[in-house]
Design a protein around this motif. Structure first.
Motif, short mmCIF file in Angstrom:
data_model
loop_
_atom_site.label_atom_id
_atom_site.label_comp_id
_atom_site.label_asym_id
_atom_site.label_seq_id
_atom_site.Cartn_x
_atom_site.Cartn_y
_atom_site.Cartn_z
N LEU A 1 -34.82 27.46 41.98
CA LEU A 1 -33.59 27.58 42.76
C LEU A 1 -33.11 26.21 43.24
CD1 LEU A 1 -34.21 30.82 44.87
CD2 LEU A 1 -32.85 30.55 42.78
N GLY A 2 -33.47 25.19 42.49
CA GLY A 2 -32.97 23.85 42.79
C GLY A 2 -31.52 23.70 42.34
N GLY A 3 -30.97 22.53 42.60
CA GLY A 3 -29.56 22.31 42.28
C GLY A 3 -29.24 22.50 40.82
N ALA A 4 -30.08 21.98 39.92
CA ALA A 4 -29.82 22.12 38.49
C ALA A 4 -29.87 23.57 38.06
CB ALA A 4 -30.84 21.29 37.70
N ALA A 5 -30.85 24.31 38.56
CA ALA A 5 -30.98 25.72 38.18
C ALA A 5 -29.81 26.54 38.70
CB ALA A 5 -32.29 26.28 38.70
N ARG A 6 -29.39 26.31 39.94
CA ARG A 6 -28.28 27.07 40.49
C ARG A 6 -26.99 26.81 39.72
NH1 ARG A 6 -30.39 25.18 45.40
NH2 ARG A 6 -28.53 23.89 45.70
N ALA A 7 -26.76 25.56 39.34
CA ALA A 7 -25.55 25.24 38.57
C ALA A 7 -25.58 25.92 37.21
CB ALA A 7 -25.43 23.72 38.41
N SER A 8 -26.74 25.93 36.58
CA SER A 8 -26.87 26.57 35.28
C SER A 8 -26.72 28.08 35.39
CB SER A 8 -28.22 26.22 34.65
OG SER A 8 -28.36 26.80 33.39
N LEU A 9 -27.29 28.67 36.44
CA LEU A 9 -27.15 30.11 36.65
C LEU A 9 -25.69 30.49 36.87
CD1 LEU A 9 -30.22 30.78 38.96
CD2 LEU A 9 -29.74 31.97 36.81
N ALA A 10 -24.97 29.67 37.63
CA ALA A 10 -23.57 29.96 37.87
C ALA A 10 -22.76 29.89 36.58
CB ALA A 10 -23.01 28.96 38.89
N ARG A 11 -23.20 29.04 35.65
CA ARG A 11 -22.46 28.87 34.40
C ARG A 11 -22.87 29.89 33.34
NH1 ARG A 11 -22.30 23.32 30.72
NH2 ARG A 11 -20.99 24.15 29.05
N HIS A 12 -24.18 30.14 33.21
CA HIS A 12 -24.68 30.94 32.11
C HIS A 12 -25.13 32.34 32.51
CE1 HIS A 12 -24.73 27.47 29.38
NE2 HIS A 12 -25.29 26.77 30.35
N GLY A 13 -25.34 32.58 33.80
CA GLY A 13 -25.87 33.86 34.22
C GLY A 13 -27.36 33.96 33.98
N LEU A 14 -27.87 35.18 33.99
CA LEU A 14 -29.30 35.42 33.87
C LEU A 14 -29.75 35.20 32.43
CD1 LEU A 14 -31.73 36.42 35.56
CD2 LEU A 14 -31.20 38.73 34.77
N VAL A 15 -30.61 34.21 32.22
CA VAL A 15 -31.09 33.85 30.89
C VAL A 15 -32.60 33.68 30.94
CG1 VAL A 15 -30.98 32.14 29.02
CG2 VAL A 15 -28.92 32.66 30.33
N TRP A 16 -33.28 34.25 29.97
CA TRP A 16 -34.72 34.03 29.80
C TRP A 16 -34.93 32.97 28.71
CZ3 TRP A 16 -38.08 34.21 25.70
CH2 TRP A 16 -39.44 34.16 26.00
N PRO A 17 -35.89 32.03 28.92
CA PRO A 17 -36.81 31.91 30.06
C PRO A 17 -36.14 31.25 31.25
CG PRO A 17 -37.25 30.18 28.46
CD PRO A 17 -36.20 31.05 27.84
N ALA A 18 -36.56 31.67 32.43
CA ALA A 18 -35.94 31.15 33.64
C ALA A 18 -36.06 29.64 33.75
CB ALA A 18 -36.58 31.82 34.87
N ALA A 19 -37.17 29.09 33.25
CA ALA A 19 -37.40 27.65 33.37
C ALA A 19 -36.39 26.84 32.58
CB ALA A 19 -38.82 27.31 32.90
N ALA A 20 -35.73 27.45 31.59
CA ALA A 20 -34.77 26.71 30.77
C ALA A 20 -33.55 26.27 31.56
CB ALA A 20 -34.35 27.56 29.58
N HIS A 21 -33.28 26.90 32.70
CA HIS A 21 -32.13 26.51 33.50
C HIS A 21 -32.29 25.12 34.11
CE1 HIS A 21 -29.66 30.12 33.46
NE2 HIS A 21 -30.75 30.86 33.61
N ALA A 22 -33.52 24.65 34.24
CA ALA A 22 -33.75 23.34 34.85
C ALA A 22 -34.91 22.69 34.13
CB ALA A 22 -34.06 23.49 36.34
N ASP A 23 -34.62 21.97 33.07
CA ASP A 23 -35.64 21.34 32.24
C ASP A 23 -35.47 19.83 32.32
OD1 ASP A 23 -37.19 20.30 30.08
OD2 ASP A 23 -37.17 22.28 29.15
N ALA A 24 -36.38 19.17 33.02
CA ALA A 24 -36.27 17.73 33.21
C ALA A 24 -36.38 16.97 31.90
CB ALA A 24 -37.35 17.25 34.19
#
Length: 411
Positions: free
Chosen positions: A148-171
């Protein structure tokens, strides 16, 4: 020279071409935390390679798949130091030197304060053996990968619910140069692991079983009721079903585990059948969909169906003596035996759950999650525990999306 990159969420980059399409999970799969069941065309074990597929055994196929990535542009290898990523790096370096192509760039994530994620000793050993110590790039991860960090929240807002969850914020993806090919060792545990026939292959090769435990393993494979070795063992929490799953989700998970346990007895047929499971296809498709905006192209050669089918042909009916034997068959000329035979693994879940995630869980009222599938009290308790499971990431994102205000996470 070793370089270090400390980055947060990067700006979107030029897309790599045709955008990949996200494949959504069903509500039951969200609860379980993974895709279930089969998908795709039936595999044909022992048959000829498909038109356009690389010819030869599994090693030759793996080298050709890697060569295609190397010819297409700069290659970065996601390098944890584990034996799968080490094998992919070793093959990439071998092919690059043989064909006069640019060497791959091993890129490792460093997690300060997370001892379970420290693979630096293994990384040094592999890089020294391969002569790549001056190519290493390290990326220091602090809070970039929080669910639920900044990168993940931005990605969730753009893409919605996507598996795997970790892909929303991959350093790692954020640190890869635009246009690069990113090679991983994804799928190695499953593809290179044991099959139902493995205990019998061991007994056949040695001329005898090895004690009472081995006898139980031999007996347990006959009816397909269980996989005595490998990813689906009594040590795996999937077998008992997590405490937060309710009836329908618990039943679906157990059906999936049972179906995997009833794979064909022959090694070649069981290995080829893995190309039909949904997990690798959904993983590859969704990782690419989320990486398209960053200009990065993923490659997962160990779970590529062409490699999997070639390995099935190599193994024949009896297959190999186990995971280490398979690694030796494929990579003994490229990596030292301690790397091929190691059993320890790093854990990275600690980088996903932090103060933001626990604060959200503590104040969560249970909304957004289907309580017919999930016991929200047990789930909240788990999130507030010592080591929340990565499989609960989709549920965390589902709950957060239900509470998010329009535009939240986009700033």
């Amino acid at each position: 020279m070793t370089t270090t990159a400390d980055r947060g969420a990067g700006a979107d980059r030029a897309p790599t071409g045709r955008a990949a399409t996200v494949e959504r999970l069903t509500p039951t799969e969200v609860a379980v935390g993974m895709p279930l069941g089969l998908g795709g065309a039936p595999a044909v074990p022992g048959g000829p390679p498909a038109p356009g597929a690389p010819a030869g055994g599994a090693r030759a196929v793996l080298e050709e798949l890697t060569a295609r990535a190397l010819r297409a542009g700069p290659v970065v290898v996601s390098f944890s130091g584990g034996r799968d990523s080490s094998a992919v790096l070793a093959v990439a370096a071998h092919v690059a030197r043989r064909e006069g192509l640019p060497l791959p760039v091993p890129t490792a994530l460093v997690y300060p304060g997370l001892p379970h994620a420290d693979e630096s000793g293994w990384q040094r050993a592999v890089l020294e053996h391969l002569g790549l110590t001056d190519r290493l790039v390290t990326v220091t991860v602090t809070d970039q990968e929080r669910l639920l960090g900044g990168a993940a929240r931005a990605s969730l807002a753009r893409h919605g619910l996507v598996w795997p969850a970790a892909a929303h914020a991959d350093a790692l993806v954020d640190a890869v140069p635009p246009g690069a090919r990113l090679l991983t060792g994804e799928g190695g545990d499953e593809v290179l692991g044991v099959r139902r026939v493995t205990p019998w292959a061991v007994a056949r090769a040695d001329g005898r079983p090895h004690g009472v435990r081995h006898l139980r393993e031999l007996a347990g494979t006959v009816g397909g009721a269980a996989l005595p070795l490998g990813p689906l063992t009594a040590r795996n929490p999937w077998i008992g079903a997590p405490a937060w799953l309710r009836g329908p989700a618990r039943a679906a998970l157990r059906r999936d585990v049972a179906a995997r346990a009833r794979t064909p007895w022959r090694y070649d047929r069981a290995t080829a059948a893995m190309t039909r499971w949904r997990v690798p296809g959904v993983l590859a498709r969704n990782l690419q969909a989320l990486a398209d905006g960053r200009g990065v192209r993923w490659h997962h050669p160990l779970q590529d169906p062409r490699f999997v089918r070639a390995l099935a042909r190599d193994g024949g009916a009896w297959g190999f003596r186990g995971r280490t034997d398979t690694m030796r068959f494929l990579f003994s000329d490229l990596l030292p035996d301690p790397v091929l035979a190691r059993r320890s693994k790093a854990s990275f879940n600690g980088s996903r759950f932090g103060a933001d995630e626990r604060d959200f869980a503590a104040g969560w009222d249970g909304s957004g999650v289907d309580d017919r599938l999930v016991d929200v009290v047990a789930l909240r308790r788990h999130w507030l525990g010592d080591r929340p499971a990565g499989s609960t990431g989709p549920l965390l994102h589902q709950a957060w999306l239900a509470r998010a205000r329009p535009g939240e996470g986009t700033r």
